[in-house]
Enzyme design. Sequence first.
Site, mmCIF file in Angstrom:
data_model
loop_
_atom_site.group_PDB
_atom_site.id
_atom_site.type_symbol
_atom_site.label_atom_id
_atom_site.label_comp_id
_atom_site.label_asym_id
_atom_site.label_seq_id
_atom_site.Cartn_x
_atom_site.Cartn_y
_atom_site.Cartn_z
ATOM 1 N N ARG A 161 59.312 72.283 36.299
ATOM 2 C CA ARG A 161 58.884 71.454 35.154
ATOM 3 C C ARG A 161 59.744 71.747 33.919
ATOM 4 O O ARG A 161 59.246 71.853 32.798
ATOM 5 C CB ARG A 161 57.411 71.666 34.812
ATOM 6 C CG ARG A 161 56.466 71.406 35.940
ATOM 7 C CD ARG A 161 56.334 69.915 36.262
ATOM 8 N NE ARG A 161 55.293 69.747 37.256
ATOM 9 C CZ ARG A 161 55.512 69.804 38.569
ATOM 10 N NH1 ARG A 161 56.734 69.982 39.050
ATOM 11 N NH2 ARG A 161 54.514 69.658 39.417
ATOM 12 N N SER A 235 48.516 66.935 33.870
ATOM 13 C CA SER A 235 48.306 68.385 33.731
ATOM 14 C C SER A 235 48.645 68.799 32.304
ATOM 15 O O SER A 235 49.767 68.563 31.848
ATOM 16 C CB SER A 235 49.222 69.145 34.685
ATOM 17 O OG SER A 235 49.032 68.669 35.989
ATOM 18 N N GLU A 331 52.224 72.095 28.988
ATOM 19 C CA GLU A 331 53.271 71.237 29.553
ATOM 20 C C GLU A 331 53.468 70.011 28.658
ATOM 21 O O GLU A 331 54.561 69.476 28.523
ATOM 22 C CB GLU A 331 52.851 70.807 30.971
ATOM 23 C CG GLU A 331 53.886 69.980 31.690
ATOM 24 C CD GLU A 331 53.461 69.610 33.113
ATOM 25 O OE1 GLU A 331 53.299 70.516 33.943
ATOM 26 O OE2 GLU A 331 53.298 68.410 33.379
HETATM 27 P P1 FAD Z 1 57.063 60.520 27.087
HETATM 28 O O1 FAD Z 1 55.682 61.047 27.205
HETATM 29 O O2 FAD Z 1 57.267 59.291 26.290
HETATM 30 O O3 FAD Z 1 58.000 61.676 26.531
HETATM 31 C C1 FAD Z 1 57.960 62.967 27.089
HETATM 32 C C2 FAD Z 1 59.135 63.783 26.560
HETATM 33 O O4 FAD Z 1 60.361 63.234 27.023
HETATM 34 C C3 FAD Z 1 59.243 63.753 25.023
HETATM 35 O O5 FAD Z 1 59.769 64.991 24.595
HETATM 36 C C4 FAD Z 1 60.259 62.657 24.760
HETATM 37 O O6 FAD Z 1 60.959 62.820 23.536
HETATM 38 C C5 FAD Z 1 61.206 62.841 25.937
HETATM 39 N N1 FAD Z 1 61.878 61.607 26.350
HETATM 40 C C6 FAD Z 1 61.300 60.488 26.872
HETATM 41 N N2 FAD Z 1 62.249 59.579 27.175
HETATM 42 C C7 FAD Z 1 63.438 60.135 26.832
HETATM 43 C C8 FAD Z 1 64.798 59.687 26.870
HETATM 44 N N3 FAD Z 1 65.142 58.497 27.346
HETATM 45 N N4 FAD Z 1 65.766 60.536 26.407
HETATM 46 C C9 FAD Z 1 65.447 61.771 25.913
HETATM 47 N N5 FAD Z 1 64.195 62.238 25.832
HETATM 48 C C10 FAD Z 1 63.202 61.423 26.295
HETATM 49 N N6 FAD Z 1 54.356 64.839 35.534
HETATM 50 C C11 FAD Z 1 54.868 65.410 36.655
HETATM 51 O O7 FAD Z 1 55.909 66.089 36.589
HETATM 52 N N7 FAD Z 1 54.258 65.264 37.861
HETATM 53 C C12 FAD Z 1 53.127 64.537 38.020
HETATM 54 O O8 FAD Z 1 52.632 64.420 39.126
HETATM 55 C C13 FAD Z 1 52.543 63.931 36.850
HETATM 56 N N8 FAD Z 1 51.402 63.236 36.942
HETATM 57 C C14 FAD Z 1 50.846 62.681 35.821
HETATM 58 C C15 FAD Z 1 49.644 61.970 35.949
HETATM 59 C C16 FAD Z 1 49.059 61.385 34.839
HETATM 60 C C17 FAD Z 1 47.759 60.632 34.979
HETATM 61 C C18 FAD Z 1 49.697 61.482 33.567
HETATM 62 C C19 FAD Z 1 49.107 60.806 32.370
HETATM 63 C C20 FAD Z 1 50.894 62.210 33.428
HETATM 64 C C21 FAD Z 1 51.472 62.812 34.559
HETATM 65 N N9 FAD Z 1 52.671 63.549 34.479
HETATM 66 C C22 FAD Z 1 53.215 64.106 35.606
HETATM 67 C C23 FAD Z 1 53.344 63.725 33.188
HETATM 68 C C24 FAD Z 1 54.284 62.545 32.791
HETATM 69 O O9 FAD Z 1 53.968 61.392 33.517
HETATM 70 C C25 FAD Z 1 55.760 62.876 33.003
HETATM 71 O O10 FAD Z 1 56.120 63.998 32.252
HETATM 72 C C26 FAD Z 1 56.686 61.706 32.638
HETATM 73 O O11 FAD Z 1 57.989 61.967 33.065
HETATM 74 C C27 FAD Z 1 56.685 61.391 31.136
HETATM 75 O O12 FAD Z 1 57.374 60.166 30.964
HETATM 76 P P2 FAD Z 1 57.235 59.298 29.654
HETATM 77 O O13 FAD Z 1 58.250 58.225 29.723
HETATM 78 O O14 FAD Z 1 55.837 58.886 29.464
HETATM 79 O O15 FAD Z 1 57.666 60.342 28.544
HETATM 80 P P1 NAP Z 2 46.558 70.479 44.220
HETATM 81 O O1 NAP Z 2 47.067 69.852 45.449
HETATM 82 O O2 NAP Z 2 45.089 70.604 43.972
HETATM 83 O O3 NAP Z 2 47.195 71.939 44.094
HETATM 84 C C1 NAP Z 2 46.962 72.744 42.944
HETATM 85 C C2 NAP Z 2 48.260 73.414 42.557
HETATM 86 O O4 NAP Z 2 48.668 74.274 43.599
HETATM 87 C C3 NAP Z 2 49.332 72.395 42.335
HETATM 88 O O5 NAP Z 2 49.526 72.281 40.975
HETATM 89 C C4 NAP Z 2 50.528 72.922 43.110
HETATM 90 O O6 NAP Z 2 51.637 73.281 42.330
HETATM 91 C C5 NAP Z 2 50.036 74.131 43.878
HETATM 92 N N1 NAP Z 2 50.243 73.836 45.314
HETATM 93 C C6 NAP Z 2 49.375 73.221 46.154
HETATM 94 N N2 NAP Z 2 49.895 73.172 47.397
HETATM 95 C C7 NAP Z 2 51.101 73.761 47.333
HETATM 96 C C8 NAP Z 2 52.112 74.027 48.283
HETATM 97 N N3 NAP Z 2 51.975 73.684 49.570
HETATM 98 N N4 NAP Z 2 53.238 74.641 47.858
HETATM 99 C C9 NAP Z 2 53.400 74.986 46.570
HETATM 100 N N5 NAP Z 2 52.484 74.765 45.619
HETATM 101 C C10 NAP Z 2 51.340 74.173 45.994
HETATM 102 O O7 NAP Z 2 47.217 69.765 42.954
HETATM 103 P P2 NAP Z 2 46.809 68.428 42.240
HETATM 104 O O8 NAP Z 2 46.368 68.774 40.882
HETATM 105 O O9 NAP Z 2 45.976 67.558 43.107
HETATM 106 O O10 NAP Z 2 48.239 67.737 42.090
HETATM 107 C C11 NAP Z 2 48.954 67.311 43.233
HETATM 108 C C12 NAP Z 2 50.434 67.249 42.890
HETATM 109 O O11 NAP Z 2 50.641 66.310 41.840
HETATM 110 C C13 NAP Z 2 50.990 68.595 42.396
HETATM 111 O O12 NAP Z 2 52.305 68.728 42.864
HETATM 112 C C14 NAP Z 2 50.974 68.448 40.904
HETATM 113 O O13 NAP Z 2 52.011 69.192 40.275
HETATM 114 C C15 NAP Z 2 51.212 66.944 40.726
HETATM 115 N N6 NAP Z 2 50.569 66.501 39.484
HETATM 116 C C16 NAP Z 2 51.178 66.800 38.321
HETATM 117 C C17 NAP Z 2 50.641 66.386 37.115
HETATM 118 C C18 NAP Z 2 51.361 66.668 35.818
HETATM 119 O O14 NAP Z 2 50.976 66.090 34.807
HETATM 120 N N7 NAP Z 2 52.362 67.502 35.814
HETATM 121 C C19 NAP Z 2 49.445 65.675 37.100
HETATM 122 C C20 NAP Z 2 48.821 65.424 38.323
HETATM 123 C C21 NAP Z 2 49.401 65.830 39.516
HETATM 124 P P3 NAP Z 2 52.759 72.222 41.842
HETATM 125 O O15 NAP Z 2 52.172 71.589 40.651
HETATM 126 O O16 NAP Z 2 53.881 73.126 41.561
HETATM 127 O O17 NAP Z 2 53.031 71.254 42.942
#
Ligand code: FAD
Ligand code: NAP
Length: 335
Positions: A161, A235, A331
């Site tokens: 991340r 998250s 995050e």
């Molecule tokens: P923004 O929220 O608009 O911006 C985020 C950051 O990126 C800010 O610092 C902004 O300045 C910068 N930024 C945006 N666009 C640019 C650009 N073109 N150039 C330079 N900087 C830029 N994240 C995960 O990694 N995995 C997931 O599974 C995941 N699941 C999510 C589920 C939900 C329901 C929600 C609400 C969020 C989730 N996220 C997840 C977080 C989010 O979706 C990601 O971080 C996504 O990449 C953010 O994109 P955005 O365009 O909305 O960025």
């Molecule tokens: P989950 O499956 O309930 O698992 C909880 C956490 O355990 C996850 O965050 C994941 O880490 C870790 N994990 C589970 N299984 C794993 C494996 N086999 N190997 C390594 N790490 C493992 O998680 P969840 O909340 O439902 O989310 C599912 C996936 O979607 C995850 O990858 C999560 O990161 C992603 N997600 C991200 C966001 C966001 O905003 N960043 C929001 C929703 C979902 P990792 O996160 O490193 O995978």
Amino acid sequence: MKILHNTDLQPFNTFNINSIAAEIFVIESMDDFENNLKFPLKNIKIWGGGSNILLTQPQSDTILKIETKGKNILQENDNEAIVKVAAGENWHQFVLWSLENKLYGLENLSLIPGTVGACPIQNIGAYGVEVKSVIENVEAIDLETGKTLTFANQDCEFGYRDSIFKSKYKGKYLITSVIFKLSKKPNIKIGYGDVQKILAENGISNPTPSDVSNAIISIRQSKLPDPKEVGNAGSFFKNPIIPIDLFDNLKQKFDNIPSYPIDNESIKIPAGWIIEKCGWKGFRESNFGVHPNQALVLVNYGGASGKSIHHLAQKIQSDCYEKMGIKLEMEVNVW
Ligand code: FAD
Ligand code: NAP
């Protein structure tokens, strides 16, 4: 380029927080980057889909809202294709487009909100795949000089991340396009969570990438609150990676602590488990709180202020540190 003044950002952020932006430049074409922006650009914030942002105050900086569009296959052979995608494209729509075009590698990243331009920033990841595995290059503009640069994958210093755009070069570059290398040969990854179980329940033993995408979409829809109904930014905290010694101590107290080894010295603990163990899952104070099914997600039930959600996040951080000795890192970008 459209220019908006004194605009409510509520429709543009998935936390649904009300906050006024003094000025928004809506960037709709490459021409806007090249001809309508005056460098050096100072006191600006870049905005994609607003899905990883918590607004805690009115925004006096100029917001550059990136809405550029375009997906082009630059090169292809029998095995793979190089695809260039504009920063303002919606991430999930791009994933669906890749599947329609029989280009694979993005299926585990289905239904992540936001834009393509933001995907390298925190090296988006889900279900055992990180976007760094398919990024070839990132094209960006230096906000100081206006010069365009290309970052090769290894120059982006991708981590868990994390990337150079979130650390050393935070706020220095505007990502204009991302270039992906996608495979024409499926490489199915279903070893994570309930993916295999859902596929089996649907009678699928030999899944295609589209099957994997559909399974992940259905899991996400059932587990995560829909921002259209309950404001959230996914998250709120990163999963901490802790030293083995600390893990061994915790294991004595919590026999069933879930963990995923990173290397010989460190181990990843799900932040959601930590928050739940510390008693915060389902916590609610008036119109905001911690989601009852997923403790990693802080929620705005309607009309909450970003400050109160941020304050809650800080309370969770200090409580988890006191009880478990683990520092949770946010995050979400707090602005
Ligand atoms: P923004 O929220 O608009 O911006 C985020 C950051 O990126 C800010 O610092 C902004 O300045 C910068 N930024 C945006 N666009 C640019 C650009 N073109 N150039 C330079 N900087 C830029 N994240 C995960 O990694 N995995 C997931 O599974 C995941 N699941 C999510 C589920 C939900 C329901 C929600 C609400 C969020 C989730 N996220 C997840 C977080 C989010 O979706 C990601 O971080 C996504 O990449 C953010 O994109 P955005 O365009 O909305 O960025
Ligand atoms: P989950 O499956 O309930 O698992 C909880 C956490 O355990 C996850 O965050 C994941 O880490 C870790 N994990 C589970 N299984 C794993 C494996 N086999 N190997 C390594 N790490 C493992 O998680 P969840 O909340 O439902 O989310 C599912 C996936 O979607 C995850 O990858 C999560 O990161 C992603 N997600 C991200 C966001 C966001 O905003 N960043 C929001 C929703 C979902 P990792 O996160 O490193 O995978």
